[in-house]
Motif scaffolding. Structure first.
Motif, PDB file in Angstrom:
ATOM      1  N   ASP A 102      41.875  11.181 -36.692  1.00 32.18           N
ATOM      2  CA  ASP A 102      42.973  11.683 -36.986  1.00 32.18           C
ATOM      3  C   ASP A 102      42.671  13.495 -35.795  1.00 32.18           C
ATOM      4  N   GLU A 103      43.767  14.410 -35.176  1.00 27.87           N
ATOM      5  CA  GLU A 103      42.983  14.863 -34.106  1.00 27.87           C
ATOM      6  C   GLU A 103      41.802  16.095 -34.454  1.00 27.87           C
ATOM      7  N   THR A 104      41.710  15.990 -35.630  1.00 29.15           N
ATOM      8  CA  THR A 104      40.258  16.886 -35.885  1.00 29.15           C
ATOM      9  C   THR A 104      38.630  15.711 -35.928  1.00 29.15           C
ATOM     10  N   GLY A 105      38.793  15.268 -35.037  1.00 29.97           N
ATOM     11  CA  GLY A 105      38.086  13.669 -35.763  1.00 29.97           C
ATOM     12  C   GLY A 105      37.473  13.232 -36.832  1.00 29.97           C
ATOM     13  N   SER A 106      38.804  13.343 -38.147  1.00 33.22           N
ATOM     14  CA  SER A 106      38.161  13.010 -39.573  1.00 33.22           C
ATOM     15  C   SER A 106      38.195  10.951 -39.104  1.00 33.22           C
ATOM     16  N   LYS A 107      38.297  10.491 -40.353  1.00 33.08           N
ATOM     17  CA  LYS A 107      38.745   8.652 -39.690  1.00 33.08           C
ATOM     18  C   LYS A 107      38.704   8.041 -41.239  1.00 33.08           C
ATOM     19  N   TYR A 108      39.045   7.713 -40.746  1.00 29.53           N
ATOM     20  CA  TYR A 108      40.438   7.389 -42.770  1.00 29.53           C
ATOM     21  C   TYR A 108      40.331   5.553 -41.846  1.00 29.53           C
ATOM     22  N   SER A 109      39.997   5.238 -43.307  1.00 29.86           N
ATOM     23  CA  SER A 109      39.243   3.663 -43.046  1.00 29.86           C
ATOM     24  C   SER A 109      40.590   2.917 -43.504  1.00 29.86           C
ATOM     25  N   VAL A 110      41.106   1.709 -42.688  1.00 32.86           N
ATOM     26  CA  VAL A 110      42.171   1.018 -42.812  1.00 32.86           C
ATOM     27  C   VAL A 110      42.223   0.319 -44.243  1.00 32.86           C
ATOM     28  N   ASN A 111      43.334  -0.255 -45.378  1.00 31.60           N
ATOM     29  CA  ASN A 111      42.555  -0.499 -46.191  1.00 31.60           C
ATOM     30  C   ASN A 111      43.817  -2.153 -45.468  1.00 31.60           C
ATOM     31  N   LEU A 112      42.579  -2.917 -45.732  1.00 29.93           N
ATOM     32  CA  LEU A 112      43.413  -4.569 -45.139  1.00 29.93           C
ATOM     33  C   LEU A 112      44.268  -4.936 -46.114  1.00 29.93           C
ATOM     34  N   ASN A 113      44.227  -5.086 -47.328  1.00 31.51           N
ATOM     35  CA  ASN A 113      45.237  -6.076 -47.866  1.00 31.51           C
ATOM     36  C   ASN A 113      46.179  -5.277 -47.456  1.00 31.51           C
ATOM     37  N   ASP A 114      46.466  -4.262 -47.159  1.00 32.35           N
ATOM     38  CA  ASP A 114      47.643  -4.615 -46.658  1.00 32.35           C
ATOM     39  C   ASP A 114      48.253  -3.314 -45.754  1.00 32.35           C
ATOM     40  N   PHE A 115      47.426  -3.325 -44.677  1.00 28.17           N
ATOM     41  CA  PHE A 115      47.321  -2.816 -43.369  1.00 28.17           C
ATOM     42  C   PHE A 115      47.550  -1.117 -43.991  1.00 28.17           C
ATOM     43  N   SER A 116      47.097  -0.234 -44.424  1.00 27.76           N
ATOM     44  CA  SER A 116      47.555   1.097 -45.401  1.00 27.76           C
ATOM     45  C   SER A 116      46.276   2.291 -44.017  1.00 27.76           C
ATOM     46  N   ILE A 117      46.976   3.396 -44.918  1.00 30.35           N
ATOM     47  CA  ILE A 117      46.018   4.215 -44.450  1.00 30.35           C
ATOM     48  C   ILE A 117      45.917   5.393 -45.999  1.00 30.35           C
ATOM     49  N   CYS A 118      44.989   5.647 -46.077  1.00 31.76           N
ATOM     50  CA  CYS A 118      44.949   6.979 -47.039  1.00 31.76           C
ATOM     51  C   CYS A 118      45.029   8.326 -46.695  1.00 31.76           C
ATOM     52  N   ILE A 119      45.952   9.402 -45.792  1.00 28.45           N
ATOM     53  CA  ILE A 119      45.827  10.374 -45.155  1.00 28.45           C
ATOM     54  C   ILE A 119      45.859  11.714 -47.262  1.00 28.45           C
ATOM     55  N   LYS A 120      44.568  12.392 -47.447  1.00 25.72           N
ATOM     56  CA  LYS A 120      44.959  13.382 -48.028  1.00 25.72           C
ATOM     57  C   LYS A 120      46.130  13.489 -49.734  1.00 25.72           C
ATOM     58  N   GLY A 121      45.409  11.958 -50.127  1.00 23.34           N
ATOM     59  CA  GLY A 121      45.655  11.661 -51.008  1.00 23.34           C
ATOM     60  C   GLY A 121      47.503  10.715 -50.938  1.00 23.34           C
ATOM     61  N   GLN A 122      47.685  10.600 -49.777  1.00 22.30           N
ATOM     62  CA  GLN A 122      49.350  10.228 -48.753  1.00 22.30           C
ATOM     63  C   GLN A 122      48.679   9.124 -48.697  1.00 22.30           C
ATOM     64  N   LYS A 123      49.194   8.024 -49.142  1.00 24.85           N
ATOM     65  CA  LYS A 123      49.447   6.626 -48.923  1.00 24.85           C
ATOM     66  C   LYS A 123      50.615   6.143 -47.560  1.00 24.85           C
ATOM     67  N   ILE A 124      50.025   5.455 -46.453  1.00 21.88           N
ATOM     68  CA  ILE A 124      50.124   5.261 -45.367  1.00 21.88           C
ATOM     69  C   ILE A 124      50.357   3.706 -44.529  1.00 21.88           C
ATOM     70  N   THR A 125      52.137   3.635 -44.727  1.00 21.19           N
ATOM     71  CA  THR A 125      52.070   2.091 -44.484  1.00 21.19           C
ATOM     72  C   THR A 125      53.212   2.251 -43.171  1.00 21.19           C
ATOM     73  N   PHE A 126      52.814   0.596 -42.004  1.00 18.91           N
ATOM     74  CA  PHE A 126      53.484   1.133 -40.649  1.00 18.91           C
ATOM     75  C   PHE A 126      54.151  -0.132 -40.959  1.00 18.91           C
ATOM     76  N   ASP A 127      55.433   0.487 -40.834  1.00 18.77           N
ATOM     77  CA  ASP A 127      57.279  -0.656 -39.928  1.00 18.77           C
ATOM     78  C   ASP A 127      56.275  -1.670 -39.120  1.00 18.77           C
ATOM     79  N   LEU A 128      55.971  -0.893 -37.975  1.00 17.55           N
ATOM     80  CA  LEU A 128      55.796  -1.601 -37.015  1.00 17.55           C
ATOM     81  C   LEU A 128      54.537  -1.764 -36.381  1.00 17.55           C
ATOM     82  N   VAL A 129      53.762  -2.655 -35.503  1.00 22.41           N
ATOM     83  CA  VAL A 129      52.166  -2.550 -34.772  1.00 22.41           C
ATOM     84  C   VAL A 129      52.984  -3.330 -33.200  1.00 22.41           C
ATOM     85  N   PHE A 130      52.387  -1.719 -32.609  1.00 21.23           N
ATOM     86  CA  PHE A 130      52.363  -1.913 -30.805  1.00 21.23           C
ATOM     87  C   PHE A 130      50.957  -2.024 -30.952  1.00 21.23           C
TER      88      PHE A 130
END
Length: 324
Positions: free
Chosen positions: A50-78
């Protein structure tokens, strides 16, 4: 709004170029439609920073990230990874399994076009001229004799799996072949040796918009080095890129028509760039780039701008088409 993962980096010598392109896409993407996240990929490390330099590993099981307890999944990949694993079909296979749409060609097309030796053979079956070549799968002491028997110098010795002209050598003397082969084999387990064709280097971008295959204006590349190598591609002032190319109308249209045919026959998606040598009136295929650069200075965005498509519009077109 849709969450878009801009996958960048990779495991090739084009890592920094990919990161630069990802930053441009992030800045230019239509944020009224998309929430972009740059996902940095290097070997087994996949992360969002993120903008502060904090790093969040990708969960490769479903290609998601978790930021401050919130799971983010992706609709599209560029996909803006040049080389492996973004251009050779590996990432495409992964996203296919997860059923996440992406902006580049599928895993089969990507694997075929990434291997210059196999791609040349397929292209030649379409009636398109290619340079005479030898596809080398294993280095041996006898290969020098085989090359000298079958090909005429000068030749280009290039990694069969690679991009941005990394590891390519133009060889004029037989005594320099061995060192050139070793350079190429450091970049790729397979090597292509092909006869040099003297002529104009031209390139044509192709994309699909609302179901229609569009050939963009052609660019002529004039390198200030002996050929359009890595330094000439990425060092300002080392090459001239003229769009539209100043070539006869007949050859101009032929190049665009052949490029659209290749796009269709090889089942390409997204935007690609196809390189050729124009020798007098004859057009020779060089290679396909299925993940072309996306900075304002890159060739395809230059061609799109000449056609009347801004970089922001180009990004939107690619994201819209990847779900079709």
């Amino acid at each position: 709004m849709k969450n878009v993962a801009i996958v960048a980096g990779g495991d090739s010598g084009e890592y920094e170029i990919s990161i630069k392109g990802a930053n441009v896409i992030y800045n230019e993407i239509d944020k009224n439609k998309y929430n972009p996240y740059i996902i940095y990929i290097k070997g087994k490390e996949w992360a969002y920073i993120d903008e502060t330099g904090s790093k969040y590993s990708v969960n490769l099981n479903d290609f998601s990230i978790c930021i401050k307890g919130q799971k983010i999944t992706f609709d599209l990949v560029f996909n803006i990874i040049h080389g492996t694993p973004g251009e050779d079909g590996h990432l495409q296979s992964y996203f296919d399994l997860l059923k996440i749409p992406y902006t580049s060609s599928n895993h089969i097309t990507s694997a075929i076009t990434f291997n210059k030796g196999y791609c040349n053979r397929i292209i030649s079956t379409l009636g398109i001229k290619v340079a005479k070549s030898i596809h080398i799968l294993n280095y041996s002491e006898n290969i020098i004799n085989e090359i000298s028997d079958k090909l005429m110098l000068p030749v280009f010795v290039k990694p069969a799996l690679g991009g941005s002209s990394v590891g390519i050598t133009k060889v004029k003397l037989l005594s320099n072949l061995d060192s050139a082969l070793k350079i190429a084999f450091k970049e790729s387990p397979e090597v292509l040796v092909e006869e040099s064709i003297e002529g104009k280097e031209i390139t044509c971008g192709v994309l699909k918009k609302q179901g229609e295959i569009i050939a963009l204006p052609i660019t002529e590349i004039i390198s200030h080095k002996e050929f359009f190598d890595y330094e000439a591609k990425y060092t300002p002032g080392m090459s001239d890129e003229i769009t539209p190319a100043q070539i006869p109308e007949k050859q101009y249209k032929l190049c665009q028509d052949i490029s659209k045919m290749i796009y269709e026959k090889l089942h390409c998606k997204g935007v690609i760039r196809i390189d050729y040598i124009l020798k007098e009136e004859e057009l020779y295929f060089l290679e396909i780039n299925t993940i072309p650069g996306m900075t304002p200075q890159s060739i395809v965005p230059q061609q799109a701008k000449t056609y009347g498509i801004s970089l922001k519009e180009l990004i939107s077109i690619l994201l819209e088409e990847c779900t079709n």
